[in-house]
Write an enzyme that holds these catalytic residues in place. Sequence first.
Site, PDB file in Angstrom:
ATOM      1  N   HIS A 218     -26.904  72.222  -0.131  1.00 25.73           N
ATOM      2  CA  HIS A 218     -26.422  71.074  -0.923  1.00 25.73           C
ATOM      3  C   HIS A 218     -27.658  70.284  -1.365  1.00 25.73           C
ATOM      4  CE1 HIS A 218     -21.980  71.297  -0.523  1.00 25.73           C
ATOM      5  NE2 HIS A 218     -22.315  72.140   0.440  1.00 25.73           N
ATOM      6  N   CYS A 249     -18.457  67.677   0.495  1.00 22.12           N
ATOM      7  CA  CYS A 249     -17.415  67.857   1.499  1.00 22.12           C
ATOM      8  C   CYS A 249     -16.909  66.477   1.905  1.00 22.12           C
ATOM      9  CB  CYS A 249     -17.993  68.603   2.700  1.00 22.12           C
ATOM     10  SG  CYS A 249     -16.788  68.832   4.009  1.00 22.12           S
TER      11      CYS A 249
END
Length: 606
Positions: A218, A249
């Site tokens: 990420h 998330c």
Amino acid sequence: MTIETPQVRIVEVGPRDGLQNIRAKVPTPTKLELIQRLRDAGLRTIELTSVVSPRAIPQLADCREVLGHSSVKTLLQNNQAGLRFPVLVPNIKGLDIALQHGVKEVAVFISATEGFSKANINCSVEQGIARATEVAGLARKAGVAVRGYVSCIFADPYDGPTPEAAVWRCVKSLLDAGCYEISLGDTLGVGSPSNVNILLKYLTSHGIPLSKLAGHFHDTYGQAVANVWEAYTCGLRVFDSSVGGLGGCPFAPGAKGNVATEDLVYMFHNAGINTGVDLPKLVETGEWISQQLSQSNSSRAGKALSIKTKPQTSAPTTSKANSKQITPLKWTLISSPEGLLIHRNGPTLKITLNRPKNGNALTSSMLATLTSTIQTANTDPLTTRIVFTAVGRFFCTGMDLGKGSSPVAQGSSASDAQFTRLTALYEALDTSPKVTIAAMNGPAFGGGVGFAFACDIRLCVSGPACTLSEVKLGLAAATISKYVVREWGVPFAREAMLTARSVSAEELLTRGLVSGVSGSIGELEKELDALLARMKLCSPGGSRMSKELVRLAWAHGGKEEQAKGIKEVFDEMMKADGEGAVGLREFQMKRKMDWDKFVLEAKPKL
Ligand code: HMG
Ligand code: MG
């Protein structure tokens, strides 16, 4: 065009990881179109959705509709080797639903850390491993492949830094459970290349083969591309990414999306590493999904390339005339000498290399005819521009290397004759007062690269485009070096000559060496039509003078010759009876000048 086997595998997680954190409901048809577009862009592994608690991830509550849709069914039924469409499942319920929909690959996920495990899947790491092991066992019994994810490889939002041993334990457990590959998730996007290096060294030195690992980075701290590169140099060859850099998330507050697929593909293609992905199509998809989600595109390469390619990929919208659909040009065949087809449309001459069986290698007769045709066009007042293209898979493979026909290694008189033929062609092109355009329908090699780069403008199709292959044959890019080095610049030309590597169209585009990259030959033809339609608005005299100004700048920049040349061009353009006077009159009458019409007051000669 042949697609080389990808040297890295990209797992596109946009439809799952990319969308799971978006609050506003994304319509199911948009998700289906996203999957289709990604597939059309050449992605071979696409994570379709997740079958998880709709309370945990409301965005993907439509997983059954997605998996049950006919377009997704068609993908799932495709048995073509190398295509994978995994679905994320947290438990047996998720696995059952996936199996009911004909899914052939699932992904199980655990966290290396307690805090995130509790928040994400409501259990401890130990319980997560046990659950994933059970799901993986049942999936494998059902003949379904299983991929594993380990989250929080560097840090946990609640617990802080993650010990390498905790990651190792999870990776080992998932491999023992039968996962064919484990994706290492930097869920928070906090890691940087030194962390990647340390972790990979730790895992490999503790018995985990690199071939069983993938990177899932990420981009919270802007380190994701650097992390991928570091992992690549450590030997990793599989990377997860998300188109447009979508993602995040809900249980990792503040974490940003995955590394953008466009950024990865751009980076790999620039390094000559094939991904099998059509970058222009992917960029279009990134722009499209960002618009659908009303958010800005997080892919830096995607944004930059979409700005760069917009004028070529769509009809320009700056004027009413330009925003119209471009009607395909009709070409009239003028003649078909050996190995060539010569067409005309108004003041545009199109020369097509027509020796596809030999990759459009230039025979002596083709060289002579090309040169004389260009020389005639150069002095023809009814010709404004010359387009070069070719029939078949290749644009031009350079000098003829055929048995019995090649002038190579035939002694000094054959060598002198070939030198004269080649230099005559390239000089006729390079000194042409007309606008010369190479519409490269496929890759060029050696002399074919010189041919394209002695032209003013180049359009090409996606994929392998130019190889200076001479050194492989014990030769050198002799006659063409004058043009290639000038246009490419010294370091890039040197590296490409010495490595004889295949340079992709995408790399040429990012280096500013081609004006557009099309996804197919059909699109290339449309791009050419659009370009020629725009060029009707450009005067032949103005274009000739502009070419001269460019030549003065590279040949005599800052010297007396340049100053003198600029003055001569200036005097010519200011003449009372020149094209400038015609252009000015039309401008003041608020009329758009069609210079093709102006040129064509008499019939063309060729
Ligand atoms: P729970 O509450 O402990 O367990 O959830 P449960 O079994 O009591 O289930 C709760 C409700 O969910 C029940 O519904 C179940 O039927 C339903 P209710 O009876 O209350 O109406 N349910 C399901 N519904 C559909 N499909 C299912 C399913 N399972 C249960 N498969 C559970 C435990 C694991 C289910 C839950 O916590 C969950 O779904 N978590 C998933 C969270 C998630 O998807 N997170 C994002 C993916 S992980 C990630 O992004 C990281 C990754 O990208 C790598 C990285 O970046 O690190 C992979
Ligand atoms: Mg993720």
